[in-house]
Design an enzyme around this catalytic site. Sequence first.
Site, PDB file in Angstrom:
ATOM      1  N   GLU A 114      50.625  69.326  88.211  1.00 15.77           N
ATOM      2  CA  GLU A 114      51.037  68.355  89.218  1.00 15.77           C
ATOM      3  C   GLU A 114      52.346  68.799  89.861  1.00 15.77           C
ATOM      4  O   GLU A 114      53.426  68.532  89.323  1.00 15.77           O
ATOM      5  CB  GLU A 114      51.235  66.989  88.561  1.00 15.77           C
ATOM      6  CG  GLU A 114      49.986  66.450  87.899  1.00 15.77           C
ATOM      7  CD  GLU A 114      50.069  64.940  87.744  1.00 15.77           C
ATOM      8  OE1 GLU A 114      49.186  64.255  88.289  1.00 15.77           O
ATOM      9  OE2 GLU A 114      51.018  64.445  87.123  1.00 15.77           O
ATOM     10  N   HIS A 157      54.690  64.012  81.870  1.00 18.46           N
ATOM     11  CA  HIS A 157      54.516  63.709  83.297  1.00 18.46           C
ATOM     12  C   HIS A 157      55.844  63.942  84.022  1.00 18.46           C
ATOM     13  O   HIS A 157      56.913  63.689  83.457  1.00 18.46           O
ATOM     14  CB  HIS A 157      54.052  62.263  83.470  1.00 18.46           C
ATOM     15  CG  HIS A 157      53.650  61.958  84.872  1.00 18.46           C
ATOM     16  ND1 HIS A 157      54.580  61.674  85.852  1.00 18.46           N
ATOM     17  CD2 HIS A 157      52.444  61.936  85.474  1.00 18.46           C
ATOM     18  CE1 HIS A 157      53.941  61.478  86.996  1.00 18.46           C
ATOM     19  NE2 HIS A 157      52.645  61.631  86.793  1.00 18.46           N
ATOM     20  N   LYS A 171      50.251  54.299  86.014  1.00 10.19           N
ATOM     21  CA  LYS A 171      51.724  54.208  86.008  1.00 10.19           C
ATOM     22  C   LYS A 171      52.159  52.776  85.686  1.00 10.19           C
ATOM     23  O   LYS A 171      51.471  52.089  84.947  1.00 10.19           O
ATOM     24  CB  LYS A 171      52.301  54.715  87.334  1.00 10.19           C
ATOM     25  CG  LYS A 171      51.758  56.104  87.668  1.00 10.19           C
ATOM     26  CD  LYS A 171      52.491  56.793  88.778  1.00 10.19           C
ATOM     27  CE  LYS A 171      51.852  58.160  89.019  1.00 10.19           C
ATOM     28  NZ  LYS A 171      52.566  58.937  90.036  1.00 10.19           N
ATOM     29  N   GLU A 202      57.391  62.313  86.122  1.00 12.04           N
ATOM     30  CA  GLU A 202      58.288  61.140  86.171  1.00 12.04           C
ATOM     31  C   GLU A 202      59.046  60.988  84.852  1.00 12.04           C
ATOM     32  O   GLU A 202      60.176  60.524  84.832  1.00 12.04           O
ATOM     33  CB  GLU A 202      57.473  59.884  86.524  1.00 12.04           C
ATOM     34  CG  GLU A 202      57.115  59.880  88.009  1.00 12.04           C
ATOM     35  CD  GLU A 202      55.794  59.227  88.361  1.00 12.04           C
ATOM     36  OE1 GLU A 202      55.267  58.430  87.569  1.00 12.04           O
ATOM     37  OE2 GLU A 202      55.270  59.535  89.457  1.00 12.04           O
ATOM     38  N   ASN A 241      45.819  57.544  86.311  1.00  8.52           N
ATOM     39  CA  ASN A 241      47.130  57.207  85.768  1.00  8.52           C
ATOM     40  C   ASN A 241      47.660  56.006  86.549  1.00  8.52           C
ATOM     41  O   ASN A 241      48.089  56.151  87.688  1.00  8.52           O
ATOM     42  CB  ASN A 241      48.053  58.427  85.914  1.00  8.52           C
ATOM     43  CG  ASN A 241      49.483  58.128  85.536  1.00  8.52           C
ATOM     44  OD1 ASN A 241      49.784  57.090  84.960  1.00  8.52           O
ATOM     45  ND2 ASN A 241      50.379  59.056  85.864  1.00  8.52           N
ATOM     46  N   SER A 278      48.628  63.304  94.945  1.00  8.40           N
ATOM     47  CA  SER A 278      48.011  62.803  96.173  1.00  8.40           C
ATOM     48  C   SER A 278      46.517  63.125  96.285  1.00  8.40           C
ATOM     49  O   SER A 278      46.023  63.444  97.371  1.00  8.40           O
ATOM     50  CB  SER A 278      48.781  63.304  97.398  1.00  8.40           C
ATOM     51  OG  SER A 278      50.131  62.841  97.353  1.00  8.40           O
ATOM     52  N   GLY A 290      52.580  61.276  94.743  1.00 13.16           N
ATOM     53  CA  GLY A 290      52.908  60.037  95.441  1.00 13.16           C
ATOM     54  C   GLY A 290      53.449  60.232  96.845  1.00 13.16           C
ATOM     55  O   GLY A 290      53.998  59.302  97.436  1.00 13.16           O
TER      56      GLY A 290
END
Length: 251
Positions: free
Chosen positions: A164, A94, A11, A96, A9, A209, A170
């Site tokens: 996730e 996701h 991003k 985010e 991904n 991560s 991240g």
Amino acid sequence: MPTPFIAGNWKMNTTIQEGEALVQAMLPRLQKVQGVTTVLCPPFTSLFAIGKLLQGTQILLGAQNMHPEPKGAYTGEVSPAMLAGLCRYVILGHSERRHIFGETDEFINKKVKAALEYGLTPILCVGERLEENRSGRTEQVITRQVEGGLANIPQPKELVVAYEPVWAIGTGVAATAEEAQKTIELIRRIVSRLYGIYARGVPILYGGSVTPDNIAQFISQPDIDGALVGGASLNADGFAKIVETSARVKG
Ligand code: PGA
């Protein structure tokens, strides 16, 4: 057991030129790997160019998001009709999208339905936040997100789910392999409640991560079929190592 599945991904990173250079740097190694489904999810602007580079290879393409409507007055959005034919996968829900852009389970459910209608395979992402994890609500949150995302959807042709945990994305602080296995096993039970034995063939990924150094721990767990890789997928050598290790451990 599903084939090991590794998705990168990217991003909101890479111009078209940077994306092409990244793919050119990793492609020779990725092409040597057998027995792993490898998917690259660049930004919308690079899908066409990266798709061209991947033609004739076994590496597949995915988008990072999608609006549920096929067309209309939704300035700045991209529809399933636009993605169909351009890529095979689409990341939906996701964290985010959920937490920065306020997407709800209901909205994500509409997207999952729309993706399937247009022949796209959803990579449905779920994950609890730190405070939910700390207060022992992981199971409840994950159940709500998986059931919500798949509500009123008959058994899909193809489906991928990614666990996730928000606190691991991240941050450099990955979940332990045991923690990830436990929640992914729960996800498989929920999918199996919905679709029966079909759930055994659904790739369920860990994300948060993931690095070339920790991928082996995750992929060697019985229920973890692969990984959704963010930061480490922007490094050609690192991403190739993740795919190669997955093939060695589970391919
Ligand atoms: P990360 O991101 O690997 O950079 O933690 C994972 C993701 O958001 O899919």
